[in-house]
Motif scaffolding. Structure first.
Motif, short mmCIF file in Angstrom:
data_model
loop_
_atom_site.label_atom_id
_atom_site.label_comp_id
_atom_site.label_asym_id
_atom_site.label_seq_id
_atom_site.Cartn_x
_atom_site.Cartn_y
_atom_site.Cartn_z
N ALA A 207 0.87 -1.19 0.00
CA ALA A 207 0.00 0.00 0.00
C ALA A 207 0.90 1.23 0.00
CB ALA A 207 -0.87 0.02 1.25
N ILE A 208 0.35 2.33 -0.51
CA ILE A 208 1.08 3.61 -0.53
C ILE A 208 0.41 4.56 0.46
CG2 ILE A 208 1.54 5.67 -1.95
CD1 ILE A 208 3.33 3.49 -2.88
N ASP A 209 1.20 5.30 1.24
CA ASP A 209 0.57 6.27 2.14
C ASP A 209 0.59 7.67 1.53
OD1 ASP A 209 3.04 7.50 2.80
OD2 ASP A 209 3.34 6.19 4.53
N ALA A 210 0.02 8.63 2.28
CA ALA A 210 -0.13 9.99 1.74
C ALA A 210 1.21 10.68 1.54
CB ALA A 210 -1.03 10.81 2.68
N ASP A 211 2.25 10.20 2.21
CA ASP A 211 3.60 10.76 2.01
C ASP A 211 4.32 10.11 0.84
OD1 ASP A 211 3.18 12.26 4.30
OD2 ASP A 211 4.10 10.76 5.61
N GLY A 212 3.65 9.17 0.19
CA GLY A 212 4.29 8.48 -0.94
C GLY A 212 5.19 7.34 -0.49
N CYS A 213 5.13 6.97 0.78
CA CYS A 213 5.94 5.83 1.23
C CYS A 213 5.24 4.52 0.91
CB CYS A 213 6.24 5.94 2.72
SG CYS A 213 7.37 7.30 3.07
N TYR A 214 6.04 3.49 0.74
CA TYR A 214 5.57 2.19 0.25
C TYR A 214 5.56 1.21 1.43
CZ TYR A 214 5.78 -2.05 -2.77
OH TYR A 214 5.55 -3.25 -3.39
N TRP A 215 4.37 0.70 1.78
CA TRP A 215 4.22 -0.29 2.84
C TRP A 215 4.13 -1.67 2.20
CZ3 TRP A 215 3.85 0.85 8.15
CH2 TRP A 215 3.76 2.21 8.47
N ILE A 216 4.93 -2.60 2.72
CA ILE A 216 4.95 -3.94 2.12
C ILE A 216 4.97 -4.99 3.22
CG2 ILE A 216 7.48 -3.80 1.85
CD1 ILE A 216 5.64 -5.59 -0.80
N CYS A 217 4.13 -6.01 3.06
CA CYS A 217 4.10 -7.09 4.04
C CYS A 217 5.34 -7.96 3.88
CB CYS A 217 2.85 -7.94 3.86
SG CYS A 217 1.36 -7.09 4.41
N ALA A 248 -3.69 -2.33 3.60
CA ALA A 248 -4.46 -1.25 2.96
C ALA A 248 -4.84 -0.24 4.02
CB ALA A 248 -5.72 -1.81 2.31
N PHE A 249 -4.78 1.04 3.65
CA PHE A 249 -5.24 2.08 4.58
C PHE A 249 -6.75 2.20 4.51
CE2 PHE A 249 -0.81 3.16 4.34
CZ PHE A 249 -0.54 3.60 5.63
N GLY A 250 -7.35 2.46 5.68
CA GLY A 250 -8.80 2.63 5.70
C GLY A 250 -9.24 3.21 7.02
N GLY A 251 -10.50 3.01 7.33
CA GLY A 251 -11.10 3.65 8.50
C GLY A 251 -11.63 5.01 8.10
N PRO A 252 -12.51 5.62 8.92
CA PRO A 252 -13.14 6.90 8.56
C PRO A 252 -12.13 8.00 8.23
CG PRO A 252 -14.19 5.96 10.50
CD PRO A 252 -13.02 5.07 10.19
N ASN A 253 -10.94 7.97 8.86
CA ASN A 253 -9.93 9.00 8.58
C ASN A 253 -8.77 8.48 7.75
OD1 ASN A 253 -11.33 10.92 10.21
ND2 ASN A 253 -10.58 9.77 11.99
N LEU A 254 -8.91 7.30 7.21
CA LEU A 254 -7.84 6.66 6.41
C LEU A 254 -6.53 6.56 7.19
CD1 LEU A 254 -8.41 8.18 2.83
CD2 LEU A 254 -9.02 5.90 3.64
N GLY A 286 -3.41 7.12 4.79
CA GLY A 286 -3.34 6.56 3.46
C GLY A 286 -4.10 7.42 2.46
N LEU A 287 -4.33 6.86 1.31
CA LEU A 287 -5.05 7.54 0.23
C LEU A 287 -6.28 6.72 -0.12
CD1 LEU A 287 -1.88 8.05 -1.96
CD2 LEU A 287 -3.15 9.89 -0.83
N GLU A 288 -7.29 7.40 -0.61
CA GLU A 288 -8.47 6.66 -1.05
C GLU A 288 -8.09 5.77 -2.24
OE1 GLU A 288 -12.98 7.63 -2.54
OE2 GLU A 288 -11.94 9.13 -1.32
N GLU A 289 -8.51 4.52 -2.23
CA GLU A 289 -8.16 3.59 -3.31
C GLU A 289 -8.94 3.97 -4.57
OE1 GLU A 289 -5.78 1.45 -3.16
OE2 GLU A 289 -6.14 0.32 -4.99
N PRO A 290 -8.27 4.09 -5.71
CA PRO A 290 -8.99 4.44 -6.94
C PRO A 290 -9.99 3.34 -7.33
CG PRO A 290 -6.61 4.43 -7.32
CD PRO A 290 -6.83 3.91 -5.95
N THR A 291 -11.09 3.75 -7.90
CA THR A 291 -12.08 2.77 -8.37
C THR A 291 -11.86 2.53 -9.87
OG1 THR A 291 -13.66 4.55 -8.76
CG2 THR A 291 -13.81 3.38 -6.65
N PHE A 292 -12.34 1.39 -10.33
CA PHE A 292 -12.25 1.07 -11.75
C PHE A 292 -13.20 1.99 -12.52
CE2 PHE A 292 -13.75 -1.29 -15.49
CZ PHE A 292 -12.52 -1.45 -16.14
#
Ligand SMILES: O=C1O[C@H](CS(=O)(=O)O)[C@@H](O)[C@H](O)[C@H]1O
Length: 294
Positions: A207-217, A248-254, A286-292
């Protein structure tokens, strides 16, 4: 920081967590069981739907339902209130050989769906996986990139101009960055972003966060790593299972990082929560995930 178990899902391979802002819910899949799951944030309740094939990755469709990478193609999935799941093939895939399926996938920031394929018997180390791009109306799929064993860790920078991709196989464990042409949807200028063989765990979902950092399991290490855009390890968070699979980032405030996980077959020993879904508060958004975009 403690990881909180939010669903004791006991997933065989929990993957593709996606936060739906519209539903205020986390969706994810269990690949081999072909299950789509939803955890409702306000109700703290879970619902599940069964797909007709293995279900590997999902992205919310802007017209409703989901676009999904499954065994033999890209499908549209419509979960129904009565518990049924309507699946419609959008574009079939011609795999390099039998015994393959889709794996990790997501939309770019323009709403094109990207997903990779792999040979299901990972131990074979077959370099037959490919990365596909699916845009609305396409009936066939062409491989955009080839020669992967387990393509994974797909993500796009906040401005959409960098694409990240990894290969999880123990013999590879690399994460690459590409320049990404947002107009044509084309990756180019591939370079090494992180050599995960120098870090703990194999690279899995990202997942990518709002700072552009890359989170990886870090699969097999019970860690989720954060790398800066220059590829420097910033921090590693612990989860109470060995095999975190995707975040993945989520929750009401991401500001919550959700992490799905894998429950290996056989004796799970000291990891009763394996296959669960966890929530972490990493202190970044995080950032809102883009939709198709259909
Ligand atoms: O099936 C999968 O397997 C691997 C994880 S593991 O090797 O089984 O631990 C994972 O990287 C991949 O994304 C998943 O689809």
């Amino acid at each position: 920081m403690d990881a909180e178990l939010i669903v004791d899902a006991q997933n065989a391979t929990g993957e593709s967590p996606v936060w739906s802002v519209r539903d205020q819910a986390l969706y994810w899949v269990d690949i081999p069981k072909g299950e789509l799951h939803r955890w409702d944030f306000n109700q703290d309740s879970t619902r599940s739907w069964k797909a007709p094939q293995m279900l590997a990755c999902i992205a919310a469709d802007s017209r409703g339902g989901w676009v999904a990478g499954m065994e033999n193609g890209i499908f549209h999935l419509q979960p129904c209130e009565d518990g049924s799941l309507i699946s419609t093939l959008l574009a079939g895939v011609e795999h390099a050989q039998a015994g393959m399926r889709f794996n990790d996938g997501r939309c770019d920031r323009q709403g094109r769906f990207w997903a990779g394929t792999m040979f299901m018997d990972m131990a074979a180390g077959a370099r037959v996986g490919a990365l596909y791009r699916y845009s609305a109306g396409q009936k066939t799929l062409d491989a955009q990139l080839k020669d992967f064993i387990v393509p994974n860790g797909l993500a796009f920078s906040p401005d959409g101009k960098v694409m990240y991709l990894s290969d999880s196989h123990p013999s590879v464990q690399q994460i690459w960055a590409f320049d990404y042409d947002t107009d044509s949807g084309t990756p180019h200028n591939r370079r090494l972003f992180v050599d995960m063989s120098h870090h703990l765990g194999r690279p899995d979902g990202a997942a990518i966060d709002a700072d552009g950092c890359y989170w990886i399991c870090g699969n097999d290490a019970g860690l989720v790593h954060r790398f800066t855009p220059s590829g420097k390890l910033d921090r590693s968070l612990v989860v109470p299972v060995k095999k975190p699979a995707m975040c993945a980032f989520g929750g009401p405030n991401l500001d919550t990082l959700f992490v799905t996980s894998i429950r290996p077959g056989g004796d799970i020993g000291d990891q009763p929560l394996a296959g669960g879904v966890f929530a972490l508060r990493p202190g970044v958004k995080g950032l809102e995930e883009p939709t198709f975009q259909g």
